[in-house]
Write an enzyme that holds these catalytic residues in place. Structure first.
Site, PDB file in Angstrom:
ATOM      1  N   ASN A 163      45.158  36.923  52.436  1.00  0.00           N
ATOM      2  CA  ASN A 163      44.230  37.858  52.933  1.00  0.00           C
ATOM      3  C   ASN A 163      42.928  37.165  53.519  1.00  0.00           C
ATOM      4  OD1 ASN A 163      43.432  37.357  50.565  1.00  0.00           O
ATOM      5  ND2 ASN A 163      42.923  39.447  50.323  1.00  0.00           N
ATOM      6  N   GLU A 259      41.843  33.419  40.277  1.00  0.00           N
ATOM      7  CA  GLU A 259      41.357  34.995  40.680  1.00  0.00           C
ATOM      8  C   GLU A 259      42.516  35.624  41.078  1.00  0.00           C
ATOM      9  OE1 GLU A 259      38.275  36.105  39.994  1.00  0.00           O
ATOM     10  OE2 GLU A 259      37.376  34.309  39.772  1.00  0.00           O
ATOM     11  N   CYS A 293      41.383  41.876  47.027  1.00  0.00           N
ATOM     12  CA  CYS A 293      41.542  42.048  45.559  1.00  0.00           C
ATOM     13  C   CYS A 293      40.472  43.037  45.181  1.00  0.00           C
ATOM     14  CB  CYS A 293      41.545  40.719  45.110  1.00  0.00           C
ATOM     15  SG  CYS A 293      39.965  40.004  45.445  1.00  0.00           S
TER      16      CYS A 293
HETATM   17  P1  NAP Z   1      50.797  35.312  46.234  1.00  0.00           P
HETATM   18  O1  NAP Z   1      51.983  35.979  46.802  1.00  0.00           O
HETATM   19  O2  NAP Z   1      50.490  35.352  44.854  1.00  0.00           O
HETATM   20  O3  NAP Z   1      50.502  34.318  47.085  1.00  0.00           O
HETATM   21  C1  NAP Z   1      49.455  33.427  46.764  1.00  0.00           C
HETATM   22  C2  NAP Z   1      49.245  31.913  47.014  1.00  0.00           C
HETATM   23  O4  NAP Z   1      50.563  31.433  46.163  1.00  0.00           O
HETATM   24  C3  NAP Z   1      50.231  31.739  48.453  1.00  0.00           C
HETATM   25  O5  NAP Z   1      49.555  30.268  48.777  1.00  0.00           O
HETATM   26  C4  NAP Z   1      51.480  31.262  48.126  1.00  0.00           C
HETATM   27  O6  NAP Z   1      52.311  30.534  49.056  1.00  0.00           O
HETATM   28  C5  NAP Z   1      51.249  30.568  46.651  1.00  0.00           C
HETATM   29  N1  NAP Z   1      52.589  30.632  45.781  1.00  0.00           N
HETATM   30  C6  NAP Z   1      53.545  31.427  45.594  1.00  0.00           C
HETATM   31  N2  NAP Z   1      54.512  30.882  44.718  1.00  0.00           N
HETATM   32  C7  NAP Z   1      53.831  29.908  44.284  1.00  0.00           C
HETATM   33  C8  NAP Z   1      54.293  28.835  43.177  1.00  0.00           C
HETATM   34  N3  NAP Z   1      55.457  29.221  42.516  1.00  0.00           N
HETATM   35  N4  NAP Z   1      53.656  27.853  43.028  1.00  0.00           N
HETATM   36  C9  NAP Z   1      52.489  27.725  43.936  1.00  0.00           C
HETATM   37  N5  NAP Z   1      52.054  28.662  44.536  1.00  0.00           N
HETATM   38  C10 NAP Z   1      52.685  29.696  44.831  1.00  0.00           C
HETATM   39  O7  NAP Z   1      49.465  36.364  46.530  1.00  0.00           O
HETATM   40  P2  NAP Z   1      49.394  36.908  48.292  1.00  0.00           P
HETATM   41  O8  NAP Z   1      50.274  38.075  48.470  1.00  0.00           O
HETATM   42  O9  NAP Z   1      49.114  35.762  49.113  1.00  0.00           O
HETATM   43  O10 NAP Z   1      47.755  37.711  47.996  1.00  0.00           O
HETATM   44  C11 NAP Z   1      47.937  38.909  47.554  1.00  0.00           C
HETATM   45  C12 NAP Z   1      47.498  39.187  45.947  1.00  0.00           C
HETATM   46  O11 NAP Z   1      46.291  38.188  45.721  1.00  0.00           O
HETATM   47  C13 NAP Z   1      46.988  40.417  45.500  1.00  0.00           C
HETATM   48  O12 NAP Z   1      47.620  40.745  44.211  1.00  0.00           O
HETATM   49  C14 NAP Z   1      45.635  40.276  45.449  1.00  0.00           C
HETATM   50  O13 NAP Z   1      44.784  41.013  44.639  1.00  0.00           O
HETATM   51  C15 NAP Z   1      45.405  38.766  45.210  1.00  0.00           C
HETATM   52  N6  NAP Z   1      44.098  38.311  45.352  1.00  0.00           N
HETATM   53  C16 NAP Z   1      43.198  38.171  44.721  1.00  0.00           C
HETATM   54  C17 NAP Z   1      41.909  37.731  44.788  1.00  0.00           C
HETATM   55  C18 NAP Z   1      40.965  37.570  43.759  1.00  0.00           C
HETATM   56  O14 NAP Z   1      39.712  36.945  44.112  1.00  0.00           O
HETATM   57  N7  NAP Z   1      40.896  38.268  42.690  1.00  0.00           N
HETATM   58  C19 NAP Z   1      41.569  37.430  46.161  1.00  0.00           C
HETATM   59  C20 NAP Z   1      42.590  37.506  47.201  1.00  0.00           C
HETATM   60  C21 NAP Z   1      43.898  38.192  46.789  1.00  0.00           C
HETATM   61  P3  NAP Z   1      53.421  31.263  49.935  1.00  0.00           P
HETATM   62  O15 NAP Z   1      52.536  31.997  50.920  1.00  0.00           O
HETATM   63  O16 NAP Z   1      54.085  29.994  50.864  1.00  0.00           O
HETATM   64  O17 NAP Z   1      54.119  31.980  49.175  1.00  0.00           O
HETATM   65  O1  G3H Z   2      40.927  39.813  48.260  1.00  0.00           O
HETATM   66  C1  G3H Z   2      39.919  39.305  47.569  1.00  0.00           C
HETATM   67  C2  G3H Z   2      38.716  38.904  48.093  1.00  0.00           C
HETATM   68  O2  G3H Z   2      38.100  38.012  47.092  1.00  0.00           O
HETATM   69  C3  G3H Z   2      37.736  39.865  48.312  1.00  0.00           C
HETATM   70  O3  G3H Z   2      36.647  39.437  48.975  1.00  0.00           O
HETATM   71  O4  G3H Z   2      35.156  41.502  48.581  1.00  0.00           O
HETATM   72  O5  G3H Z   2      34.658  39.839  50.166  1.00  0.00           O
HETATM   73  O6  G3H Z   2      36.606  41.387  50.348  1.00  0.00           O
HETATM   74  P1  G3H Z   2      35.875  40.702  49.518  1.00  0.00           P
END
Ligand code: NAP
Ligand code: G3H
Length: 485
Positions: A163, A259, A293
C-alpha cells in the site's frame, strides 16, 4: 532525466552492486494493474544463489559505508530526495497503475518520501553520543570515562507492503543508510516496480555500489530464505500480522522492527463536534479504499451519539468519488480479487447476523463501494477483523468504559481516536487504551513522520519514526578510557 531501469519498457531489472541486472533464473513475474488488468511490467524472480550473492556483496560494501562520514551519507540522501522530487509525476504514474492509488495521493507518497529522506539526513547528523563519568556509581572513579557513540548493525533487510511501496520502503532504507548500514530491499511483489524507481533514485544519487541491493520475487517463495539468511543483521518489516508472526517465529537472534495490521477505533463522546468528527472519520476510514494500516476500522459510540452521527457519515460517504485512481477517486479497486472477496465475506457475515446496512454493499469486480454498518455486535467478524477495504462498523456502547473495554479486546493495538471537547475524558480514555498512539480530535494516521509510530499487541513491535528508526537500526558502542590513577 530519470534513467530507465528496464530493457524494453516491460522488463524491470534488479539493483545489484550499482548495476541493473537480469536474473539468471530467467523467471519473470508479471505485474498486472488492479485498475484494468493491463500489464504494468515484469520483475525478476531471483534465485537463492542470487540472494546469497546480493547479501555477500552488501556485506563487502558495508565495510567502507560504515566508515563513510555521516555528512557524506546525508548528502546522498539529499540528492536522492531531489531526484524523487524532480521525477515525482513520472513515478506517481507507476504507483497509479501498479497499486491503483489515486494520482494526487501517489504524488504525495513520492513527495513525502523525499521529505523523509531530507529530514532523516539532518536527524542523523544531529544524533549525538554521550560521555559518562565513572564516579556516578558507588565505588566508581573519575578515572574512568565511557564514550558512547552509535554504530551500525550491519545489513538491514527491509520488507515493505503493497500500500506504500515507495514510502514504506524509503522509511526503512533512509534511517538504515544514515546509520551506516547496508540494505537489502525486498519490496512487495505488487509494488515492486514502484520500489525499483526508489532504488534508482538512490543509485543515481551516487549511493556506492552494493550499499543497497534489491531482491524481487514472491515472499512465499524466497521470503523464508532471506529472513533466515546468516548475512542479515536486522529485519525491518511492515505488512500483515500473519506474515509478521511468521517472521517472529522463524527468525533467530536477529532484532526485529515490525509494523503490522490494525483495527483502529474511533471513540466518539456526546460533546464532540459531530460535523468535524464525521469528516475526520470518513477521511480516515475510506481514503485509498481503507487500504491503510491506520484507517479508522470501527466506530464506538453510545445510542445518543450514533443516532446523530450516522446521517452525517452517510451523507459524506455517499459523496465520495468512486472509480479509477486516474480520476483521483477516493474509492478505487482493491489490490486484488482475493482482497475484495475477503471484504465481501465480512460484509456478508455482518448482514447475515443482523447488522444495519447504512450505505454501500455494492461491488463491481474488485471495486467495493464505501460501506457503513450500524448496530454491529461483537459476534460479527467485522467487529474484530481488519478488512483492509472500505467497510466500517459502528458498535453501539452504553458508556465510555464499555467503549474502552471493546477497544482493548481487539488483538490489535496500533492507534485509536477519541473525539470530545472534554480534555479530562480524553485523557481518561487515552491512558486506558492499549495502543501505540491515541489521536485526540483527529483521525488515526502515521504522520508527521518524525512522530513515534508504534504498534503494540498484534500490531507490531518496536518504534518507527525518523529518530526512533535510526536508533533502532544502530546500537550504542562504548569505549572506556581508564586514566592514569
Ligand atoms: P503482506 O501480505 O504481509 O506482505 C508484506 C510484505 O511481506 C510483502 O513484501 C510480501 O511479499 C512479504 N512477504 C510475504 N510473505 C513473506 C515471507 N514468508 N517472508 C518474507 N516476506 C514475506 O501485507 P500486504 O498485503 O502487502 O499489506 C497489507 C497489510 O499490511 C495489512 O494487514 C496492513 O495493516 C499492514 N500494514 C501495516 C502497516 C503499519 O505500519 N502498521 C503499514 C502498512 C501495511 P510479496 O508481496 O512478494 O508476497
Ligand atoms: O498503511 C499503513 C501506513 O503506515 C499508514 O500511513 O497513516 O500515513 O496513511 P498513513
Amino acid at each position: 532525466m530519470f534513467k530507465k531501469i528496464f530493457t524494453n519498457d516491460i522488463i524491470y531489472k534488479s539493483l545489484y552492486n550499482g548495476k541493473w541486472i537480469e536474473s539468471s533464473s530467467n523467471k519473470l513475474i508479471e505485474i498486472k494493474s488492479p485498475v484494468d488488468d493491463s500489464l504494468v511490467g515484469k520483475v525478476q524472480a531471483m534465485s537463492k544463489e542470487e540472494i546469497d550473492r546480493a547479501i555477500a556483496n552488501s556485506k563487502e560494501a558495508g565495510v567502507k559505508w560504515a566508515e563513510t562520514p555521516i555528512n557524506e551519507r546525508a548528502e546522498i540522501l539529499h540528492k536522492a530526495a531531489d531526484i524523487l522530487e524532480k521525477n515525482k509525476e513520472e513515478i506517481a504514474e507507476i504507483l497509479v497503475r501498479e497499486i491503483a492509488k489515486d494520482r494526487k495521493s501517489s504524488i504525495s507518497e513520492v513527495q513525502r518520501t523525499a521529505d523523509f529522506f531530507k529530514f532523516t539526513a539532518d536527524a542523523g547528523k544531529n544524533l549525538e553520543g554521550e560521555s559518562i563519568m565513572g564516579d556516578k556509581f558507588p565505588g566508581g572513579t573519575q578515572n574512568k570515562i565511557s564514550i558512547v557513540t552509535r554504530v551500525p548493525l550491519g545489513t538491514v533487510l527491509a520488507i515493505s507492503p503493497f500500500n506504500y511501496p515507495i514510502n514504506l520502503s524509503g522509511s526503512k532504507i533512509a534511517p538504515a543508510l544514515i546509520g551506516g548500514n547496508t540494505v537489502i530491499l525486498k519490496p512487495p511483489t505488487q509494488g515492486s516496480i514502484s520500489a525499483l524507481y526508489l532504488a534508482q533514485a538512490l543509485n543515481e544519487a551516487g549511493l556506492p555500489p552494493g550499499v543497497m541491493n534489491t531482491i524481487t520475487g514472491r515472499g512465499s517463495d524466497i521470503g523464508d530464505y532471506i529472513l533466515t539468511h546468516p548475512g542479515i543483521n536486522f529485519i525491518n518489516f511492515t505488512g500483515s500480522t500473519a506474515v509478521g508472526k511468521h517472521i517472529a517465529s522463524i527468525s533467530t537472534m536477529v532484532p526485529l522492527l515490525m509494523e503490522l495490521g490494525g483495527k483502529d477505533a474511533a471513540i466518539v463522546l456526546e460533546d464532540a463536534d459531530l460535523e468535524q468528527t464525521a469528516s475526520d472519520i470518513v477521511s480516515g476510514a475510506y481514503s485509498y479504499s481503507g487500504q491503510r494500516c491506520t484507517a479508522v476500522k470501527r466506530i464506538l459510540a453510545t445510542d445518543e451519539v450514533a443516532d446523530k452521527l450516522v446521517p452525517l457519515l452517510k451523507t459524506k460517504i455517499e459523496s465520495l468519488k468512486v472509480g479509477s485512481p486516474e480520476d483521483n477517486c477516493t474509492i478505487v479497486p482493491l489490490i486484488d480479487k482475493r482482497s475484495a472477496d475477503f471484504v465481501q465475506e465480512l460484509i456478508d457475515d455482518a448482514i447475515n447476523k443482523g447488522a444495519t446496512l447504512v450505505t454501500g454493499n455494492k461491488r463491481k469486480e474488485n471495486l467495493i463501494y464505501p460501506t457503513l454498518f450500524d448496530n454491529v455486535t461483537t459476534d460479527m467478524r467485522l467487529a474484530w477483523e481488519e478488512p483492509f477495504g472500505p467497510v466500517v462498523p459502528i458498535i453501539r456502547v452504553k458508556d465510555m468504559d464499555e467503549a474502552i473495554e471493546i477497544a482493548n479486546k481487539s488483538e490489535y493495538g496500533l492507534q485509536s481516536s477519541v473525539f470530545t471537547k472534554d480534555i479530562n475524558n480524553a485523557f481518561y480514555i487515552a491512558k486506558k487504551l492499549e495502543v501505540g498512539s491515541v489521536q485526540i480530535n483527529g483521525k488515526t494516521e502515521r504522520g508527521p513522520d518524525h512522530f513515534p509510530f508504534i504498534g503494540v499487541k498484534s500490531s507490531g513491535m518496536g518504534t518507527q519514526g525518523i529518530k526512533y528508526s535510526i536508533e533502532a537500526m544502530t546500537r550504542p558502542k562504548a569505549i572506556v578510557i581508564n586514566l592514569d590513577k
